[in-house]
Design an enzyme around this catalytic site. Structure first.
Site, PDB file in Angstrom:
ATOM      1  N   HIS A 258       0.850  -1.187   0.000  1.00  0.00           N
ATOM      2  CA  HIS A 258       0.000   0.000   0.000  1.00  0.00           C
ATOM      3  C   HIS A 258       0.882   1.232   0.000  1.00  0.00           C
ATOM      4  O   HIS A 258       1.938   1.229   0.633  1.00  0.00           O
ATOM      5  CB  HIS A 258      -0.921   0.018   1.227  1.00  0.00           C
ATOM      6  CG  HIS A 258      -2.093   0.917   1.064  1.00  0.00           C
ATOM      7  ND1 HIS A 258      -2.023   2.274   1.304  1.00  0.00           N
ATOM      8  CD2 HIS A 258      -3.359   0.666   0.641  1.00  0.00           C
ATOM      9  CE1 HIS A 258      -3.205   2.811   1.047  1.00  0.00           C
ATOM     10  NE2 HIS A 258      -4.036   1.873   0.641  1.00  0.00           N
ATOM     11  N   GLU A 313      -7.850  -5.084  -0.011  1.00  0.00           N
ATOM     12  CA  GLU A 313      -8.425  -5.753  -1.172  1.00  0.00           C
ATOM     13  C   GLU A 313      -8.353  -7.280  -1.035  1.00  0.00           C
ATOM     14  O   GLU A 313      -9.162  -7.992  -1.628  1.00  0.00           O
ATOM     15  CB  GLU A 313      -7.721  -5.303  -2.455  1.00  0.00           C
ATOM     16  CG  GLU A 313      -7.854  -3.820  -2.751  1.00  0.00           C
ATOM     17  CD  GLU A 313      -9.245  -3.427  -3.232  1.00  0.00           C
ATOM     18  OE1 GLU A 313     -10.237  -3.907  -2.654  1.00  0.00           O
ATOM     19  OE2 GLU A 313      -9.325  -2.625  -4.171  1.00  0.00           O
TER      20      GLU A 313
HETATM   21  N1  CMC Z   1       3.831  -7.581  -4.711  1.00  0.00           N
HETATM   22  C1  CMC Z   1       5.149  -7.592  -5.000  1.00  0.00           C
HETATM   23  N2  CMC Z   1       5.931  -6.498  -4.956  1.00  0.00           N
HETATM   24  C2  CMC Z   1       5.352  -5.348  -4.623  1.00  0.00           C
HETATM   25  C3  CMC Z   1       3.979  -5.238  -4.314  1.00  0.00           C
HETATM   26  C4  CMC Z   1       3.224  -6.430  -4.365  1.00  0.00           C
HETATM   27  N3  CMC Z   1       1.921  -6.417  -4.090  1.00  0.00           N
HETATM   28  N4  CMC Z   1       3.681  -3.963  -4.013  1.00  0.00           N
HETATM   29  C5  CMC Z   1       4.810  -3.264  -4.162  1.00  0.00           C
HETATM   30  N5  CMC Z   1       5.822  -4.103  -4.516  1.00  0.00           N
HETATM   31  C6  CMC Z   1       7.207  -3.762  -4.747  1.00  0.00           C
HETATM   32  C7  CMC Z   1       7.412  -3.152  -6.131  1.00  0.00           C
HETATM   33  O1  CMC Z   1       7.635  -4.130  -7.116  1.00  0.00           O
HETATM   34  C8  CMC Z   1       8.637  -2.329  -5.887  1.00  0.00           C
HETATM   35  O2  CMC Z   1       9.767  -3.196  -5.800  1.00  0.00           O
HETATM   36  P1  CMC Z   1      11.138  -2.881  -6.512  1.00  0.00           P
HETATM   37  O3  CMC Z   1      11.606  -1.585  -5.904  1.00  0.00           O
HETATM   38  O4  CMC Z   1      11.975  -4.065  -6.184  1.00  0.00           O
HETATM   39  O5  CMC Z   1      10.798  -2.752  -7.964  1.00  0.00           O
HETATM   40  C9  CMC Z   1       8.428  -1.792  -4.487  1.00  0.00           C
HETATM   41  O6  CMC Z   1       7.579  -2.733  -3.826  1.00  0.00           O
HETATM   42  C10 CMC Z   1       7.789  -0.410  -4.430  1.00  0.00           C
HETATM   43  O7  CMC Z   1       6.645  -0.406  -5.257  1.00  0.00           O
HETATM   44  P2  CMC Z   1       5.872   0.921  -5.633  1.00  0.00           P
HETATM   45  O8  CMC Z   1       5.079   0.664  -6.867  1.00  0.00           O
HETATM   46  O9  CMC Z   1       6.812   2.088  -5.650  1.00  0.00           O
HETATM   47  O10 CMC Z   1       4.942   1.129  -4.391  1.00  0.00           O
HETATM   48  P3  CMC Z   1       3.602   1.941  -4.394  1.00  0.00           P
HETATM   49  O11 CMC Z   1       3.535   2.667  -3.125  1.00  0.00           O
HETATM   50  O12 CMC Z   1       3.417   2.746  -5.615  1.00  0.00           O
HETATM   51  O13 CMC Z   1       2.557   0.728  -4.469  1.00  0.00           O
HETATM   52  C11 CMC Z   1       0.519  -0.381  -4.653  1.00  0.00           C
HETATM   53  C12 CMC Z   1       1.322   0.672  -3.874  1.00  0.00           C
HETATM   54  C13 CMC Z   1      -0.797  -0.643  -3.954  1.00  0.00           C
HETATM   55  C14 CMC Z   1       0.235   0.177  -6.052  1.00  0.00           C
HETATM   56  C15 CMC Z   1       1.340  -1.683  -4.750  1.00  0.00           C
HETATM   57  O14 CMC Z   1       1.677  -2.169  -3.477  1.00  0.00           O
HETATM   58  C16 CMC Z   1       0.648  -2.760  -5.574  1.00  0.00           C
HETATM   59  O15 CMC Z   1       0.741  -2.741  -6.808  1.00  0.00           O
HETATM   60  N6  CMC Z   1      -0.055  -3.747  -4.900  1.00  0.00           N
HETATM   61  C17 CMC Z   1      -0.768  -4.784  -5.606  1.00  0.00           C
HETATM   62  C18 CMC Z   1      -2.111  -4.250  -6.105  1.00  0.00           C
HETATM   63  C19 CMC Z   1      -3.098  -4.042  -4.968  1.00  0.00           C
HETATM   64  O16 CMC Z   1      -3.207  -4.856  -4.057  1.00  0.00           O
HETATM   65  N7  CMC Z   1      -3.842  -2.930  -5.072  1.00  0.00           N
HETATM   66  C20 CMC Z   1      -4.831  -2.562  -4.066  1.00  0.00           C
HETATM   67  C21 CMC Z   1      -4.351  -1.422  -3.219  1.00  0.00           C
HETATM   68  S1  CMC Z   1      -5.333  -1.159  -1.737  1.00  0.00           S
HETATM   69  C22 CMC Z   1      -6.735  -0.390  -2.301  1.00  0.00           C
HETATM   70  C23 CMC Z   1      -6.711   1.071  -2.120  1.00  0.00           C
HETATM   71  O17 CMC Z   1      -6.585   1.555  -0.977  1.00  0.00           O
HETATM   72  O18 CMC Z   1      -6.857   1.734  -3.152  1.00  0.00           O
END
Ligand code: CMC
Length: 372
Positions: A258, A313
């Site tokens: 998140h 989620e």
């Molecule tokens: N599985 C594997 N790796 C992950 C995940 C995950 N679910 N989430 C983040 N990472 C890794 C990502 O690959 C990156 O790694 P690296 O630096 O090695 O490339 C690192 O963590 C940072 O990722 P980021 O994209 O900069 O982090 P963010 O803050 O933008 O991501 C997120 C937030 C929700 C988009 C992400 O965690 C994600 O894609 N999760 C899976 C989709 C999901 O469950 N979405 C529902 C979110 S909750 C509903 C809401 O409140 O809207």
């Protein structure tokens, strides 16, 4: 650091930690795993408010004048569901070939921004369960079921979806879900709603845009893929190899991580409790919890520098599946609740009255070799 480098860093970080608005509607403390909605801790709100009472609370907090009571909201939403049902034939014709969420997007677009009979926030919120239930039944080849104006919103949605009344336990579980996801700080869809509202385009237009932002798998589109993941894993001996393979391929595990929460999302706990009450921890729920445990330890091993925990989620998927909500409709059911938050933010933003118009840093070529 110069203004332009601050801006460039903010945009490459996805505006992480940039404050985009002042709001009295909700606050997310990502380090403490705490969510406050209109002055209530999440758990206290769920224990004391149903969907209509939460909507009344959020709209009053946003500054709606006069502040509505829960019973007024219940009566108005009933009238809005009945009015929305008259649009179902047009909706089904317009939504041919569209998914449930895309169909809902089309349905909201059928509503005028201005209407003399009911206010826009009531029409927007009242329409969603009617449209979603009709679209789900279309997918099953079944006719739409008319709303009952005096029923509660959660109860009426389940009845319109199934064509038969839901149990009290199911209505309670859905109410817990709907109350929990009404609002959540400056998430992507709420920010979208506020940007559109700031142009004075109108509340309905703002909710159409917000739904488009919600639809993506990084926001509200994750629960379907969570269930796909559980199905793809299939058996307990496949859990670890399947998860390792996905992460090694650079895929994200849906339902984990998140932007704001660096500890467990408190909404996941509310849903976990609701799903346990509803299912008594059946085999599907036990399997999902096993997958969750292995996913958390595997993410720790393979992404040691990241703080990735369960987000809401993951348990949304399990709870809505237990309620018999079709997989194709989970994002639309999220919208059924979040549209209350969007509309409250629109009301709050319209009171601010100032256009949201941020700046950007130009990184393209300058004409005639001129520098900035
Ligand atoms: N599985 C594997 N790796 C992950 C995940 C995950 N679910 N989430 C983040 N990472 C890794 C990502 O690959 C990156 O790694 P690296 O630096 O090695 O490339 C690192 O963590 C940072 O990722 P980021 O994209 O900069 O982090 P963010 O803050 O933008 O991501 C997120 C937030 C929700 C988009 C992400 O965690 C994600 O894609 N999760 C899976 C989709 C999901 O469950 N979405 C529902 C979110 S909750 C509903 C809401 O409140 O809207």
């Amino acid at each position: 650091m110069s203004d332009s480098s601050i801006l460039a860093r903010a945009s490459s970080n996805g505006l992480d930690k940039v404050v985009a608005a002042e709001t009295a509607l909700s606050h997310v403390d990502g380090e403490a795993g705490r969510l406050i909605i209109a002055g209530y801790d999440l758990e206290a709100l769920v224990a004391t408010h149903d969907f209509e009472a939460t909507a009344a609370l959020l709209w009053s907090t946003a500054g709606l004048d006069p502040a509505p009571s829960a019973s007024e909201v219940r009566a108005q939403l009933g009238a809005a569901r009945v009015a929305a049902f008259r649009l179902v034939p047009v909706l089904l014709a317009a939504a041919r070939g569209l998914t449930v969420t895309e169909g809902l997007r089309a349905g909201l677009s059928l509503l005028p921004d201005e209407d003399k009979d009911l206010p826009a926030h009531i029409r927007a919120v009242g329409s969603v369960p009617v449209f979603v239930a009709a679209l789900c039944r279309r997918d099953e080849g079944l006719p739409a079921v008319a709303p009952v104006a005096y029923a509660g919103h959660a109860e009426d949605f389940l009845r319109m979806l199934r064509g038969a009344p839901a149990s009290a336990a199911e209505v309670e579980a859905l109410n817990a879900y709907l109350v929990t996801v009404t609002d959540h700080g400056m998430n992507a869809s709420t920010f979208t709603a506020r940007v559109i509202a700031s142009t004075r385009a109108g509340l309905i237009s703002a909710t159409v845009g917000a739904l488009c932002a919600l639809k993506g798998p990084l926001h509200g589109g994750a629960p379907g893929p969570v269930l796909d993941m559980l199905d793809a894993i299939g058996t307990r001996d496949h859990i670890k190899p399947w998860l390792v393979d996905e992460i090694s391929k650079g895929e994200r595990l849906m339902g984990f991580g998140h932007r704001v929460y660096k500890v467990r999302d408190p909404r996941a706990d509310v849903f976990n409790k609701a799903v346990m009450l509803l299912t008594n921890g059946n085999e599907r729920v036990k399997f999902a919890r096993d997958v969750e445990a292995v996913a958390l330890s595997t993410l720790k091993e393979m992404k040691p520098d990241q703080r990735l925990d369960t987000n809401m989620e993951y348990y949304t998927a399990i709870l809505l599946e237990a309620l018999g909500i079709p997989r194709s409709a989970v994002t639309a059911v999220f919208a059924l609740s979040r549209i209350v938050g969007w509309s409250a933010h629109v009301i709050e933003q319209e009171r601010v009255g100032r256009l949201i118009r941020p700046a950007s840093t130009y990184i393209g070529h300058w004409p005639d070799n001129q520098a900035a």
